[in-house]
Design an enzyme around this catalytic site. Structure first.
Site, PDB file in Angstrom:
ATOM      1  N   SER A 205       1.156   8.337  32.093  1.00 52.53           N
ATOM      2  CA  SER A 205       0.446   9.251  31.209  1.00 52.53           C
ATOM      3  C   SER A 205       1.290   9.775  30.063  1.00 52.53           C
ATOM      4  O   SER A 205       0.751  10.119  29.012  1.00 52.53           O
ATOM      5  CB  SER A 205      -0.114  10.435  32.010  1.00 52.53           C
ATOM      6  OG  SER A 205       0.932  11.165  32.634  1.00 52.53           O
ATOM      7  N   HIS A 233      -5.090   5.907  34.077  1.00 55.18           N
ATOM      8  CA  HIS A 233      -5.199   5.687  32.631  1.00 55.18           C
ATOM      9  C   HIS A 233      -5.386   4.224  32.254  1.00 55.18           C
ATOM     10  O   HIS A 233      -5.540   3.917  31.067  1.00 55.18           O
ATOM     11  CB  HIS A 233      -3.954   6.234  31.927  1.00 55.18           C
ATOM     12  CG  HIS A 233      -3.814   7.715  32.022  1.00 55.18           C
ATOM     13  ND1 HIS A 233      -4.475   8.579  31.180  1.00 55.18           N
ATOM     14  CD2 HIS A 233      -3.104   8.494  32.878  1.00 55.18           C
ATOM     15  CE1 HIS A 233      -4.163   9.826  31.493  1.00 55.18           C
ATOM     16  NE2 HIS A 233      -3.337   9.799  32.526  1.00 55.18           N
ATOM     17  N   LYS A 264     -11.655  10.099  33.702  1.00 58.46           N
ATOM     18  CA  LYS A 264     -11.226   9.512  32.434  1.00 58.46           C
ATOM     19  C   LYS A 264     -12.243   8.467  31.988  1.00 58.46           C
ATOM     20  O   LYS A 264     -13.282   8.816  31.453  1.00 58.46           O
ATOM     21  CB  LYS A 264      -9.803   8.981  32.581  1.00 58.46           C
ATOM     22  CG  LYS A 264      -8.823  10.130  32.856  1.00 58.46           C
ATOM     23  CD  LYS A 264      -7.423   9.693  33.082  1.00 58.46           C
ATOM     24  CE  LYS A 264      -6.473  10.878  33.193  1.00 58.46           C
ATOM     25  NZ  LYS A 264      -6.797  11.826  34.278  1.00 58.46           N
TER      26      LYS A 264
END
Length: 425
Positions: A205, A233, A264
């Protein structure tokens, strides 16, 4: 007690010897006021809109009506996708707004089972377990599987939730993506622990780069260790079909524990763990944050549609990468350093916390909302402005960001300053 508020970080207030928590809070409040007085406090800004590429912020003294938002990890824009919102509304109409029980004793509904089955199938595996957040997916899982007789071997840049999850076991840390140091730890600890698990992120991240998963798996298998990977991610962003880093290397079966989040790419909230069926069944009755927490609300049924959209509408991923490449190219033309970013997270390296804070302030003045990242999230010398790119950003939005950075760099000379710092170590 004297604290230099100009140079202090959040970590300085975690545990101050000789003072109780009220005194910690008092000193921290002084720290906040100090940063606010310089316009450097940009945390918990109140947004007047949802998770969108442009938002209105309630910022006293700032005359901008809207800001290009680079703070959301809604990479494909699914929080606002009409089909995802419709799925959430339909589930609320059917099930209500809450689950009202933990999963073991009444709070397990058909939509929970459907999400577990679909996310497991997404990774070509048989079983999955849901948690109410991605953070607890990591903490609860590692705490349930790793005890004092066991060793967790962590890449230094794994998410904070993984560090918290390792509080019950022994821990060794290796430098970021350093396979030589990882192998040394695996060699030196062989035969000393009941269980050894190498824990990595897929995409990190803060560095925003990709783990060398093929090398990690090869080393772990050679020395008899397990592999756990959090690809919060990467999923939806990288891989031919958006399955993340595990797809990049085609290692679906070789990663023992796959963790991630729905907050996300999937545009909602919650976490998941994918593994073999016996491990997952064990976690369903041994992971304390799972069995003692209420389950996800009916609105989470929208995740089912988000997972489908990864395959049904791949053009969102294509649009995302158009934005990423356009922005990075423009930043590089300005002489700004985006480190090793290979994801939808694009950092601009400043290398100095004070410079970082001033850059963030100026970006807000220019109508760009980004995050300043400093110590302890990253080393002080690696301070950066962190930007999260979305598929729903337009070319006009990206140009506004680049124009803002050109103005900021003209004032602060970040391109010259950080480059000089790197040359001098």
């Amino acid at each position: 007690m004297k604290i230099n508020f100009d140079k202090a970080s959040f970590k300085d207030f975690e545990d101050i010897p000789g003072l109780d928590f009220r005194e910690w809070a008092h000193l921290f409040q002084q720290y906040v006021v100090n940063w606010e007085s310089r316009g450097h406090w940009n945390y918990r800004q109140e947004s007047l809109d949802g998770c969108k590429p442009v938002v209105r912020l309630d910022l006293p003294g700032n005359t901008n009506k809207d800001f290009v938002a680079l703070v959301f990890n809604d990479y494909l824009g699914f929080t606002q996708h009409p089909a995802v919102k419709a799925a959430a509304i339909a589930a609320i109409e059917e099930f209500g707004v809450g689950a009202a029980a933990s999963p073991a004793i009444g709070g397990h509904f058909s939509y929970h089972r459907q999400i577990e089955e679909k996310i497991a199938k997404f990774f070509n595996r048989g079983s999955a377990i849901l948690y109410t957040t991605g953070y607890t997916a990591n903490t609860a899982t590692i705490q349930a599987l790793m005890k004092k007789e066991d060793l967790a071997i962590l890449d230094m840049n794994v998410h904070a939730s993984m560090y918290e999850g390792c509080q019950l076991c022994k821990v060794k840390v290796f430098p970021h993506n350093n396979m030589e140091k990882l192998e040394r730890i695996l060699q030196e600890t062989q035969g000393q622990y009941r269980t050894r698990m190498v824990i990595i992120d897929g995409i990190y991240s803060q560095p925003a780069d990709i783990a060398p998963l093929d090398q990690v798996v090869k080393l772990a298998k050679r020395y008899g260790a397990y592999v756990a990977m959090d690809d919060a991610h990467g999923v939806g962003v990288v891989g031919k079909t958006g399955r993340g880093v595990i797809e990049l290397y085609d290692l679906y079966k070789e990663v023992d524990i796959i963790t991630g989040t729905f907050s996300k790419t999937f545009g909602h909230l919650g976490g998941y763990v994918v593994a073999d069926s016996e491990v997952i069944n064990f976690l369903k009755f041994q992971a304390r944050q799972h069995i003692f927490s209420v389950t996800a609300t009916p609105a989470s049924a929208c995740i089912l549609k988000s997972i489908d959209l990864i395959d049904e509408e791949p053009f969102w991923r294509d649009k995302l990468w158009e934005n990423i490449n356009y922005l990075k190219s423009g930043l590089h033309t300005l002489g700004l350093d985006t480190a090793q970013s290979a994801s939808a997270i694009v950092p601009v390296m400043t290398g100095d916390p004070a410079l970082n804070a001033e850059a963030c302030k100026l970006l807000l003045e220019a109508g760009v909302y980004a995050n300043q990242i400093g110590y302890p999230a990253v080393p002080r010398k690696n301070a950066r402005i962190r930007m999260s790119i979305m598929a729903t950003h337009t070319r006009e939005h990206m140009d506004r960001v680049l124009n803002a950075w050109e103005w900021v760099d003209l004032k602060l000379q970040i391109s010259n300053t950080y480059g000089h710092q790197k040359e001098n170590g």
